[in-house]
Design a protein around this motif. Structure first.
Motif: not given
Length: 527
Positions: A350-357
């Motif tokens: 989740f931390r890796r994916l949520s850099a651009v959200r």
């Protein structure tokens, strides 16, 4: 202040700009005196203005244009000096709305002569009639391009107050018209449309998100347009020429989902009779879109994290990694932080994916977009079905605006298609809408009545009963003897009092429509 100009204006000569030496034989430039110790070059002063300006004589022929107007029309002063302004500007207002094309006499027969003997209407108090402050129209420039403009005209007078010419200002409205058209049509990013503040923020972020090549997390309720957004981002990115691959794996068992996503080698499991590339390999160079990240098994989520860190994938039963150049876009219709708390989404992923959200708001939070999207979809389906549907009736529109749209944009689109399909005229009526919309409204009313009952608030039946008792009087006069109009008047007054004079709530308490309440209030002189 006065203008000076020695010698006749020679037509078809190039006007010199401030700071450039005058050529031999060129006409002297007009100057303005009285503003400073030395005369001021009038042409240079007008050139400093950001709007187009022309100086006309009393016959409305052009004597001078500034650079802004030359740029707008495509003509130079030398080319149009001495010809009527209508031939240079070719404006839509020239034939019928020109402020100077007036009858020569008024009803009282009073006229005024200018310095050249031309006549203009005067009012009875001896003043020129007011020239319109501004008029909007179009001009046709040298290249036959139609340009929207705002035009205004002001008289120029000599020391004796006589009209000696006109100052004609022309403002380019091209950017204003483009903004108005953009506002009317709404913002758009590919197939995504809308004009609410919530969607405007999304549209502003999308170009930068498309340029970013990192992973993207898209959140939003079901039907808000996550799939459409993901594809629009792909088409606006540098990977647009490469594949856009969508994968929905929530219904597959873990081993099949792993094979579908990463591929497998021949013999990896019973039935694997040949090598399979998987969705990652199919999206090579492009974008892979996963529709619901929270439904993926944690083991597959770990492999996704490895791909994001190393840029390689491991097909099922493969010993060696396979390099893969893919942008990963994932979506969820649930709160990702809640998924992490429930253990259904790895926190490191989740931390890796949520850099651009990006978050797509539900339709109920998009305000004016409901009516805008309704018209957009109805126009689309009317064109596709070759129908003449142009809009909704007032009652049909109110029904739709009151509906919460749990299915969001997708549900609104389906409703528009249904309504256009059933409608055989130009206006969608309530009968053309799905029946469940009215059932939902009835359920909402019933829930409101139950809520009021639970809080000890009077419902519509109690309201009618109390008002009827009030109409009977203290002496116990039977209800049958009270006039109907008196009863209704008391009912309305009591309902308005209990709802703080809010007519919508009063109508609901009485079980009437808003229009019925308004009609009866008008009948009894209560509004």
């Amino acid at each position: 202040m006065s203008t000076q100009h020695t010698g006749p204006a020679a037509p078809h000569t190039t006007r010199h700009r401030a700071g450039s030496p005058a050529r031999h034989g060129a006409p002297p430039l007009p100057h303005v005196s009285g503003l400073s110790p030395l005369p001021v070059d009038l042409a240079a002063m007008l050139d400093a203005l950001p709007v187009g300006v022309a100086l006309l004589d009393v016959d409305c022929t052009i004597r001078l244009m500034n650079r802004a107007l030359e740029s707008l029309t495509g003509f130079t002063t030398a080319e149009v000096r001495g010809i009527p302004c209508r031939h240079a500007l070719r404006a839509s207002i020239c034939l019928h709305r020109c402020p100077l094309r007036r009858p020569l006499t008024t009803a009282s027969g009073v006229t005024v002569a200018t310095a050249s003997g031309a006549q203009y209407d005067m009012t009875e108090d001896g003043e020129l009639p007011p020239v319109p402050q501004a008029q909007e129209g179009d001009i046709l420039n040298r290249h036959r391009r139609r340009i929207p403009v705002r035009m205004s005209m002001s008289p120029l007078r000599d020391a004796d107050g006589r009209v000696v010419g006109w100052l004609h200002a022309v403002e380019d409205l091209t950017l204003v018209r483009e903004l108005e058209e953009k506002t009317a049509k709404g913002e758009a990013f590919g197939p995504l449309v809308g004009r609410s503040v919530a969607m405007e923020r999304v549209f502003q972020a999308l170009p930068a998100v498309a340029r970013n090549d990192g992973p993207l997390l898209v959140t939003g309720e079901t039907g808000t347009g996550k799939d459409t957004l993901a594809e629009a981002v792909h088409k606006a990115s540098s990977r647009a020429r490469e594949p856009f691959v969508k994968a929905s794996l929530s219904s597959l068992p873990e081993f099949l989902a792993e094979s579908e996503l990463f591929g497998h080698r021949k013999g990896a499991f019973p039935g694997a009779e040949e090598n399979k590339p998987g969705r990652f390999r199919m999206a090579q160079g492009g974008t892979l879109y996963l529709t619901e990240i929270g439904d993926l098994p944690l083991s597959i989520q770990g492999r996704l994290l490895a791909f994001l860190d190393e840029g390689v994938i491991y097909p099922v039963a493969a010993a060696d990694p396979v390099p893969c150049d893919v942008r990963l876009v994932v979506a969820t219709n649930r709160d990702p932080e809640q998924l992490v708390a429930e253990g259904r989404l790895r926190e490191d992923l989740f931390r890796r994916l949520s850099a651009v959200r990006l978050h797509l708001p539900p339709l109920r939070e998009r305000g004016e977009d409901i009516e805008f999207l309704l018209n957009h979809f109805m126009g689309h389906f009317a064109a596709r079905l070759k129908k003449t549907v142009r809009g909704c009736s007032g009652k049909a529109l109110r029904t739709l605006l009151d509906y919460p749209f749990p299915g969001n944009v997708r549900e609104l689109r389906n409703i528009a298609e249904y309504a256009v399909t059933l409608c055989h005229g130009e206006t969608v009526m309530p009968a053309h809408l799905p029946a469940y919309l009215f059932q939902a409204k009835a359920e909402a009313r019933r829930a409101e009545r139950e809520r009021r009952a639970g809080r000890g608030l009077p419902g519509p039946g109690d309201e009618m009963q109390s008002a009827a008792q009030a109409a009977s009087g203290d002496g116990g006069e039977p209800l049958a003897r009270a006039s109907v109009s008196d009863l209704e008047r008391r009912l309305i007054a009591d309902a308005l009092h209990r709802t703080g004079n809010r007519r919508g709530e009063a109508a609901e308490l009485l079980g009437w429509g808003r229009s019925t309440l308004w009609r009866k209030m008008k009948q009894y002189g209560m509004c």
